[in-house]
Write a protein that holds these residues in place. Structure first.
Motif, mmCIF file in Angstrom:
data_model
loop_
_atom_site.group_PDB
_atom_site.id
_atom_site.type_symbol
_atom_site.label_atom_id
_atom_site.label_comp_id
_atom_site.label_asym_id
_atom_site.label_seq_id
_atom_site.Cartn_x
_atom_site.Cartn_y
_atom_site.Cartn_z
ATOM 1 N N LEU A 161 0.902 -1.166 -0.023
ATOM 2 C CA LEU A 161 0.007 0.115 -0.244
ATOM 3 C C LEU A 161 0.953 1.148 -0.129
ATOM 4 O O LEU A 161 0.585 2.304 -0.639
ATOM 5 C CB LEU A 161 -0.924 -0.015 1.386
ATOM 6 C CG LEU A 161 -2.327 0.305 1.088
ATOM 7 C CD1 LEU A 161 -2.810 0.076 -0.195
ATOM 8 C CD2 LEU A 161 -3.209 0.469 2.213
ATOM 9 N N LEU A 163 3.667 1.402 -1.380
ATOM 10 C CA LEU A 163 4.336 1.673 -2.996
ATOM 11 C C LEU A 163 3.248 2.230 -3.800
ATOM 12 O O LEU A 163 3.586 3.046 -4.465
ATOM 13 C CB LEU A 163 4.693 0.441 -3.293
ATOM 14 C CG LEU A 163 5.920 -0.475 -2.566
ATOM 15 C CD1 LEU A 163 6.214 -1.727 -3.394
ATOM 16 C CD2 LEU A 163 7.014 0.676 -2.891
ATOM 17 N N THR A 169 2.380 2.267 -7.930
ATOM 18 C CA THR A 169 2.610 0.972 -8.674
ATOM 19 C C THR A 169 1.909 -0.178 -8.068
ATOM 20 O O THR A 169 1.790 -0.039 -6.651
ATOM 21 C CB THR A 169 4.053 0.809 -8.629
ATOM 22 O OG1 THR A 169 4.712 0.536 -7.368
ATOM 23 C CG2 THR A 169 4.818 1.888 -9.450
ATOM 24 N N ILE A 170 1.803 -1.127 -8.430
ATOM 25 C CA ILE A 170 1.172 -2.483 -7.948
ATOM 26 C C ILE A 170 2.089 -3.523 -8.598
ATOM 27 O O ILE A 170 1.968 -3.503 -10.081
ATOM 28 C CB ILE A 170 -0.352 -2.814 -8.216
ATOM 29 C CG1 ILE A 170 -1.166 -1.939 -7.599
ATOM 30 C CG2 ILE A 170 -0.368 -4.314 -7.785
ATOM 31 C CD1 ILE A 170 -2.534 -2.024 -7.566
ATOM 32 N N GLY A 172 4.992 -3.241 -9.234
ATOM 33 C CA GLY A 172 6.094 -2.529 -10.002
ATOM 34 C C GLY A 172 5.604 -1.975 -11.260
ATOM 35 O O GLY A 172 6.083 -1.016 -11.900
ATOM 36 N N ILE A 175 0.002 2.146 -12.026
ATOM 37 C CA ILE A 175 -1.311 1.832 -12.116
ATOM 38 C C ILE A 175 -2.023 3.374 -11.730
ATOM 39 O O ILE A 175 -2.891 3.821 -12.604
ATOM 40 C CB ILE A 175 -1.951 0.978 -10.933
ATOM 41 C CG1 ILE A 175 -1.240 -0.417 -10.823
ATOM 42 C CG2 ILE A 175 -3.339 0.840 -11.129
ATOM 43 C CD1 ILE A 175 -1.625 -1.201 -12.205
ATOM 44 N N ILE A 176 -1.645 3.986 -10.862
ATOM 45 C CA ILE A 176 -2.329 5.328 -10.804
ATOM 46 C C ILE A 176 -1.270 6.532 -10.560
ATOM 47 O O ILE A 176 0.083 6.087 -10.360
ATOM 48 C CB ILE A 176 -3.223 5.437 -9.429
ATOM 49 C CG1 ILE A 176 -2.390 5.119 -8.272
ATOM 50 C CG2 ILE A 176 -4.447 4.490 -9.606
ATOM 51 C CD1 ILE A 176 -3.073 5.441 -6.925
ATOM 52 N N GLN A 177 -1.775 7.646 -10.525
ATOM 53 C CA GLN A 177 -0.699 8.640 -10.186
ATOM 54 C C GLN A 177 -0.457 8.716 -8.780
ATOM 55 O O GLN A 177 -1.370 8.537 -7.811
ATOM 56 C CB GLN A 177 -1.519 9.919 -10.477
ATOM 57 C CG GLN A 177 -0.392 11.148 -11.002
ATOM 58 C CD GLN A 177 -1.017 12.363 -11.146
ATOM 59 O OE1 GLN A 177 -2.053 12.816 -10.427
ATOM 60 N NE2 GLN A 177 -0.514 13.045 -11.992
ATOM 61 N N ALA A 178 0.774 8.761 -8.130
ATOM 62 C CA ALA A 178 1.189 8.814 -7.000
ATOM 63 C C ALA A 178 0.467 9.851 -6.016
ATOM 64 O O ALA A 178 0.341 11.073 -6.757
ATOM 65 C CB ALA A 178 2.591 8.754 -6.602
ATOM 66 N N ILE A 179 -0.018 9.510 -4.927
ATOM 67 C CA ILE A 179 -0.682 10.588 -3.962
ATOM 68 C C ILE A 179 0.661 11.448 -3.244
ATOM 69 O O ILE A 179 0.632 12.640 -3.155
ATOM 70 C CB ILE A 179 -1.441 9.915 -2.965
ATOM 71 C CG1 ILE A 179 -2.581 9.090 -3.533
ATOM 72 C CG2 ILE A 179 -2.020 10.937 -1.893
ATOM 73 C CD1 ILE A 179 -3.415 8.664 -2.631
ATOM 74 N N GLY A 180 1.707 10.681 -3.076
ATOM 75 C CA GLY A 180 2.907 11.199 -2.453
ATOM 76 C C GLY A 180 2.628 11.622 -1.041
ATOM 77 O O GLY A 180 1.597 11.218 -0.393
#
Lengths: 321, 379
Positions: A161, A163, A169-170, A172, A175-180
């Motif tokens: 989670l 990552l 990434t899932i 590697g 998948i989505i834009q990182a929330i950061g």
């Protein structure tokens, strides 16, 4: 044949008068007998209740004692070593790490907890309704699957989670834009995910108990699933929702693990700061006791004022499982 | 604007402002879902248009959420296919599939990604090296089971699961039976139940204070050591005497969980039919016999529930160990070790510990799930 007693519609005053009358009717002999049998029980019960309260009571007393006295004398000697102060609280609220202090962490706890209660309960309620009142193939299997997801300890989902949040990434793959590092968002989502299996299960217990005729009637009047959900299910299950909400509230407020992983720096809740302080200033009892009490006071108020609902949720969730 | 930039913007606001905004946005989304659910089965051209709009809005939302055209196209294809072919044949009539998707998707998506996929990922990760770049087979597990310190961790966890559930259930049961029907029962319950509301971190601080150790010459400030001194003993440094310190940590857990056991068992005791108790009393049983032969069999179901719940709790215990000793003096448990290894960037080892923890929890939940399945089939 047994006769079922009926509750007569009497007001408080009458009820009290009747009770008094009944008490007078009781023969003195019976009364002494009952008192004798329960005297030991009462004495032991009081002893256990005291033993269970001493730790919290000690913390509470200590949090008001001057730092010097806490370090040199026990809180039970409060009458010999008299001294009360609010300084511990003032100092505890100001203490912390370089990024935030206890007062801010206290606010963070609210900002984390309130959405992290509301969001999973709403999503869980939608799912619970579908599991209880919609017919589809594989419903039972899917429901048991969701229930069984309680198998997954939070520890199992920590890194994947993290990552997903930080890199999007899932396995590697992006998948989505990182929330950061965007404030509380990570913590809200994490708590939502970890709370859902139990919340769906508990709410389902309540929702499925609503009599089917009520919904039948609404459907004949032309209401769809959306309206039934909003106009019938929600109002009828408000006490149940309250029960589950208290659960989730206490659990999110008390959480340390999710906070350690997903709430970094300036958005950490009070539990994380307290745990940190226990590590770094473990002997500063004047800070720790006051800090612990600040963290305790909110769940304690919630618990004491809504205890009835809490117990109800506990019973519904466990005795049927 | 994407989701992540929304969150970025949100995080710049004051916490008190963030709560209503995020809740408001969430309520709007749920409201939209409910709206589409409501109009899904309605006949009429206008509703058809709205449904079609939903099939466009859905992918648009995916596009906005994930910022990826591939996923949006995928979502559009799935939604379109589902609703034009499957929905007409659905059991509950036209639109029922649409409704089902609306109700279940949010929960299943979150749980699927957050728990199911994550579990698989962690399992894979446990067979990789510390930075998850290379497959190392069983190395991490071999490391765990050959290193005495790690074996100790597993033994400690087993110790927790053996002691904590039994003691707290027994204590809760005894207390519940004891205060049953005595005057002021409600208030006695609150005192023992109260620790449930106190967080594990709070409880840990409370008990660290109870356990505080001072050398025998000085005055004690920890209550338990003072009691020992009153009885003429030597003060003990509770948290560092091995192996007993594990027991002293378990005490904290028991202190919290007894109230939970007590409340559930008390309700169960009240559910035992009065006729049975009266029959036993007529037969001249004493309190002890009545307890073992009538009450305990009568609350068997509740006992199992309480035992399993507390067992799962004690397997996953983290906060207490973390806050009280952080695993020092051989008190670490599995859940704590997962975090410790994660902190030292040993993703593989951390994953392996997590998998072991998972395997230990599994039988308990499987047992409960089977029970649940039986119950649902009865209905």
């Amino acid at each position: 044949m047994t006769v079922a007693p009926i509750d007569l519609p009497i007001d408080d005053q009458d009820a009290r008068r009747i009770k008094r009358g009944e008490a007078q009717l009781e023969t003195p002999l019976r009364r002494t007998k009952r008192r004798l049998t329960s005297r030991w029980a009462t004495a032991v019960a009081i002893l256990i209740a005291i033993a269970w309260t001493i730790p919290t009571f000690g913390l509470f007393i200590s949090s008001f004692r001057p730092a010097q006295l806490i370090q040199t004398t026990g809180w039970w000697t409060i009458f010999q070593n008299w001294g009360w102060t609010f300084d511990n609280y003032a100092e505890a609220l100001q203490s912390g790490n370089s990024q935030l202090n206890m007062a801010q962490a206290f606010v963070n706890s609210f900002a984390i907890t309130l959405p992290a209660v509301l969001i999973p309960i709403t999503i869980g309620m939608l799912a619970a309704y579908a599991f209880a009142w919609m017919d589809f193939r594989g419903k039972n299997i899917l429901f048991i699957g969701v229930f069984a997801l309680q198998i997954v300890p939070i520890q199992m989902a920590l890194v994947p989670l993290l990552l997903l949040f930080s890199k999007g990434t899932i396995f590697g793959f992006p998948i989505i834009q990182a929330i950061g590092q965007a404030g509380y968002a990570q913590v809200w989502i994490a708590h939502t995910i970890f709370g859902l299996p139990l919340i769906i299960y508990l709410l389902h217990n309540f929702v499925s108990e609503i009599p089917g005729e009520v919904m039948e009637a609404a459907r004949i009047d032309g209401a769809g699933h959306g309206q039934i959900f909003f106009r019938i299910i929600l109002p009828l299950t408000t006490p149940a929702i309250a029960a589950v909400a208290i659960f989730q509230f206490l659990w999110v407020w008390a959480d340390l693990l999710v906070a350690l992983i997903y709430a970094d720096g300036a958005v950490a809740p009070i539990t994380k700061l307290l745990a940190e302080m226990t590590g770094s200033r473990g002997q500063d009892w004047y800070l720790l006791t006051a800090g612990a009490f600040i963290a305790l006071v909110v769940p304690l108020i919630v618990f004491l004022s809504l205890q009835r609902y809490f117990v109800r949720g506990l019973l519904a969730g466990s005795t049927k499982g | 604007m994407s989701v992540s930039s929304f969150f970025q913007w949100l995080s710049t606001l004051s916490p008190w402002l963030q709560i209503p905004i995020v809740v408001g946005v969430f309520v709007i989304v749920v409201g939209l879902i409910l709206f589409f659910i409501e109009i899904a089965p309605r006949p009429g051209r206008m509703y058809t248009i709205i449904r079609l709009a939903a099939c466009v809005l859905g992918p648009a939302l995916v596009l906005w959420l994930l910022q990826s055209y591939q996923w949006a196209i995928g979502a559009a294809a799935v939604l379109g296919l589902l609703f034009f072919f499957l929905d007409r044949r659905a059991k509950g009539g036209q639109g029922s599939l649409f409704q089902l998707v609306g109700f279940l998707t949010p929960a299943l998506l979150l749980v699927g990604v957050g728990l199911v996929v994550a579990t698989i990922q962690t399992t894979v990760q446990s067979f990789m090296n510390s930075s998850s770049t290379q497959f190392v087979g069983w190395d991490n597990y071999v490391w765990i089971f050959t290193n005495p310190q790690n074996v100790r961790v597993i033994i400690n966890t087993v110790l927790w699961v053996l002691i904590a559930p039994i003691v707290s259930t027994a204590a809760g049961l005894a207390y519940a039976y004891f205060i049953d029907k005595i005057r002021g029962e409600k208030y006695y319950k609150i005192f023992v139940f109260l620790p449930m509301a106190i967080s594990f971190v709070g409880a840990s601080i409370i008990w660290r204070f109870m356990y505080t150790y001072r050398p025998p010459q000085g005055e004690q400030i920890g209550f338990l050591n003072q009691v020992i001194v009153w009885f003429g003993g030597q003060p003990i440094n509770f948290l560092s005497v091995e192996p007993w310190n594990n027991l002293f940590l378990i005490v904290v857990f028991i202190w919290i969980q007894t109230g939970f056991a007590m409340v559930l068992l008390s309700a169960a005791i009240k559910g035992v039919p009065t006729e049975q108790i009266e029959a036993a009393e007529l037969d001249g049983t004493n309190g002890w016999q009545k307890f073992w032969n009538v009450i305990v069999p009568g609350i068997r179901g509740a006992l199992i529930v309480v035992l399993t719940t507390i067992s799962i709790g004690s397997l996953k215990v983290f906060d207490i160990v973390r806050t009280m000793t952080a695993g020092a003096s051989n008190t670490s448990v599995l859940a704590n070790e997962v975090y410790t290894q994660f902190r030292s960037f040993e993703a593989g080892r951390s994953g392996a510990f997590a998998v072991i923890l998972f395997l230990l929890v599994t039988p308990i939940i499987v047992y409960n799930a089977i029970q649940l399945k039986k119950q649902r089939e009865l209905r």
